[in-house]
Structures are given as C-alpha cells and as structure tokens.
Scaffold this active site. Structure first.
Site, PDB file in Angstrom:
ATOM      1  N   LYS A  44       2.714  11.486   7.071  1.00 31.63           N
ATOM      2  CA  LYS A  44       2.430  10.193   7.956  1.00 31.63           C
ATOM      3  C   LYS A  44       1.313   9.950   8.899  1.00 31.63           C
ATOM      4  O   LYS A  44       0.583  11.197   9.167  1.00 31.63           O
ATOM      5  CB  LYS A  44       3.767   9.776   8.842  1.00 31.63           C
ATOM      6  CG  LYS A  44       4.888   9.427   7.853  1.00 31.63           C
ATOM      7  CD  LYS A  44       6.289   9.218   8.718  1.00 31.63           C
ATOM      8  CE  LYS A  44       7.126   8.503   7.491  1.00 31.63           C
ATOM      9  NZ  LYS A  44       8.548   8.638   7.874  1.00 31.63           N
ATOM     10  N   ARG A  62      12.265  15.555   4.788  1.00 36.06           N
ATOM     11  CA  ARG A  62      12.108  14.623   3.813  1.00 36.06           C
ATOM     12  C   ARG A  62      10.667  14.635   3.531  1.00 36.06           C
ATOM     13  O   ARG A  62       9.830  14.380   4.241  1.00 36.06           O
ATOM     14  CB  ARG A  62      12.511  13.290   4.139  1.00 36.06           C
ATOM     15  CG  ARG A  62      12.357  12.218   3.227  1.00 36.06           C
ATOM     16  CD  ARG A  62      12.694  10.719   3.506  1.00 36.06           C
ATOM     17  NE  ARG A  62      12.330   9.804   2.661  1.00 36.06           N
ATOM     18  CZ  ARG A  62      11.202   9.206   2.425  1.00 36.06           C
ATOM     19  NH1 ARG A  62      10.092   9.508   3.343  1.00 36.06           N
ATOM     20  NH2 ARG A  62      11.304   8.296   1.470  1.00 36.06           N
TER      21      ARG A  62
HETATM   22  N1  HH2 Z   1       9.976   7.420   5.836  1.00 33.93           N
HETATM   23  C1  HH2 Z   1       9.808   6.644   4.837  1.00 33.93           C
HETATM   24  C2  HH2 Z   1      10.808   6.170   3.980  1.00 33.93           C
HETATM   25  N2  HH2 Z   1      12.202   6.368   4.028  1.00 33.93           N
HETATM   26  N3  HH2 Z   1      13.829   7.627   5.092  1.00 33.93           N
HETATM   27  C3  HH2 Z   1      14.366   8.478   6.412  1.00 33.93           C
HETATM   28  N4  HH2 Z   1      15.404   9.010   6.434  1.00 33.93           N
HETATM   29  N5  HH2 Z   1      13.292   9.100   7.272  1.00 33.93           N
HETATM   30  C4  HH2 Z   1      12.015   8.781   7.011  1.00 33.93           C
HETATM   31  O1  HH2 Z   1      11.302   9.033   8.079  1.00 33.93           O
HETATM   32  C5  HH2 Z   1      11.535   7.874   6.019  1.00 33.93           C
HETATM   33  C6  HH2 Z   1      12.518   7.402   5.253  1.00 33.93           C
HETATM   34  C7  HH2 Z   1       8.499   6.246   4.731  1.00 33.93           C
HETATM   35  O2  HH2 Z   1       7.631   7.117   3.981  1.00 33.93           O
HETATM   36  P1  HH2 Z   1       7.206   7.032   2.509  1.00 33.93           P
HETATM   37  O3  HH2 Z   1       8.721   7.100   1.635  1.00 33.93           O
HETATM   38  O4  HH2 Z   1       6.533   8.245   1.935  1.00 33.93           O
HETATM   39  O5  HH2 Z   1       6.662   5.694   2.235  1.00 33.93           O
HETATM   40  P2  HH2 Z   1       6.977   4.229   2.004  1.00 33.93           P
HETATM   41  O6  HH2 Z   1       7.984   3.816   2.759  1.00 33.93           O
HETATM   42  O7  HH2 Z   1       5.610   3.556   1.956  1.00 33.93           O
HETATM   43  O8  HH2 Z   1       7.594   4.315   0.559  1.00 33.93           O
END
Ligand code: HH2
Length: 261
Positions: free
Chosen positions: A206, A241
C-alpha cells in the site's frame, strides 16, 4: 491470505488476472507458496475507484472461483465483496469466507446471508467510501475510533445472528487514512486485538509503505510490507492479506520460531 484481484484497475495487479486460467494459475502458485486462503475480488477499492455493477462483479469472480476449485478442490476461497448477491453466488460456487470492506454496512442483506451461510466474515474499518476516502481523512484519535467502530460492527453482526466465532476484524489500512494514521494503527494494534476477535491486516504494497521506503512502484514494496507483517504478528494479528505470499510466509516462519524459542 493471498490476494487475487480479478479487476482491470487494482492498484498493484490490475488487469493481470482477468483471464480465468491466469487467475487460477496465480491462485495455485500462492497456495504452493503457503497461502491458507485466496481472497478473490472483482471490484477495486483503491482510492478514487468507481464501483462496478453486480453483474460485472459476479461475471468476473464466479468463473475464477470455479477455475481455482477445479484445479485445487481443497482451496479455501474468500470473496472480497460488500454485495450480498455476489457473496451468495460466490458461496454457491464454493467460496467459504466473506471479506466485507464495509463491515456489513454496504448491503442490508449481507448480515443475514453470512449468518445463514455460517461462514467466517471479515469486518473492515473504512472512513467514507473509496471514491473520496483519501481526501483529507481526519480523526481525533484514530486507534480509539477504529476500535470503537469495529466493536460496534461486531456487536451488530452478532445481533444479526453471526456466530461470534466467525468474526474477523480488520483496521482497514489505507481506507480513509493518512500515512500517520496507518502507522499509529500498526503501532497500537494490540488495542484492537484486545477486542477478542482474530485480526486481519491488509498493508500489502500500500501507498504508506511506499511513502516510508520511497518505492513508487507498488511491486517494489515487498520488503516494507514484510516489516508490517512481522510487526502486526508481534502485536497479535493472525491473518495477513498479501500479494507476495512467499516473502511474508518466510518472515512469519522466522517470527514464529523466535516467539516459540
Ligand atoms: N485492502 C484492499 C482490498 N480489500 N480487504 C480487507 N479485509 N483488508 C484490506 O486491507 C483490503 C481489503 C485493497 O488492496 P488491493 O486488493 O490490493 O487493491 P484494490 O482494492 O485496488 O483491488
């Protein structure tokens, strides 16, 4: 928990796994690297992102869940959605866990669905919504406010019939938070662990990691991410995660060994 974003626009792996076969191969590789859960998401929640339609979301995630399970029937799949409709068809397709970044606020039917499915559910803190959440987020006391919010959402889930044993909490790193807010949450994570539920941390690649390490490219933030994993583990978090499963698993193996010594 290995991340599998089936989206064209996720911040670090957008567009890479839209193809079902590529997505299933990626899931398989993460399982081989030691992931216990694969978190499949069909809508990006990165800052500034727009929602997609439920049909679009379902059309992205269901074939991927089916493809993963065809290859790895024992895989534990979590569906990253705040929509009950998507969660329902994902569970029918074999998902065994729901990851709701709105902590059951996004869809009035979600609490009942997870209660009836009897599956684990992640309740995450977010200030505002993805489109606008990074525009000047403010707290008086970020740790207290996130903790109070998560306690309230856990109580709500239990009142809706969710088994307390199935509740996982998540401070929502990067969701309506500045770098300082994210650092304070990690520093004082034990205050949230004290609520008595398993804690998930999603700090992988992040922006705040880049703002400390200087890595502009999200894929270059692995070392910084690993540090957050070990620090969060030390403070009592149990689910991580992450995009880079092997790096985080090896760091956790070391941290665990030292804890046991
Ligand atoms: N962060 C993201 C998405 N889902 N779910 C939980 N429980 N906790 C988190 O910190 C979290 C999440 C965002 O990251 P990412 O999936 O890598 O990216 P994007 O939202 O752009 O798909």
């Amino acid at each position: 928990m290995g991340i599998l974003n089936v989206t064209p626009d996720s911040f670090s792996d957008g567009g890479e796994f839209l193809d079902q076969e590529k997505a299933a191969a990626r899931a398989s590789a993460m399982l081989d690297e030691g992931a216990h859960v694969i978190d499949v998401g069909g809508e990006s929640t990165r800052p500034g992102s727009d929602p997609v339609s439920p049909e679009e979301e379902i059309g992205r995630v269901v074939p991927v869940i089916q493809a993963i399970l065809a290859e790895r029937p024992d895989a534990v799949i979590s569906i990253d959605t705040y929509r009950a409709q998507t969660a329902e068809v994902a569970i029918e397709a074999g998902a065994r866990m729901v990851n709701d970044v709105t902590a059951l606020r996004g869809d009035g039917r979600m609490a009942k669905l997870v209660a009836e499915a009897g599956c684990p559910v992640v309740l995450m803190h977010m200030l505002g919504e993805p489109k606008t959440m990074q525009r000047d987020p403010r707290y008086n006391d970020v740790v207290r406010e996130v903790r109070d919010f998560l306690r309230e959402r856990a109580e709500y889930a239990i009142s809706a019939g969710v088994d307390p044993e199935n509740i996982v909490l998540d401070p929502g790193i990067g969701f309506g938070k500045t770098t300082e807010h994210n650092l304070a949450l990690l520093h004082y994570l034990d205050a949230i662990v004290d609520l008595g539920f398993p804690l998930l941390v999603g700090a992988s690649r992040k922006g705040f990691v880049g703002s400390i390490t200087g890595s502009q490219d999200a894929r270059e933030r692995v070392f910084g991410t690993v540090a957050t994993t070990v620090l969060a583990y030390e403070r009592g978090a149990t689910l991580f995660r992450v995009h880079d499963v092997r790096a985080n698993r090896e760091a956790l193996a070391m941290a665990e060994a030292v804890r046991r010594a």
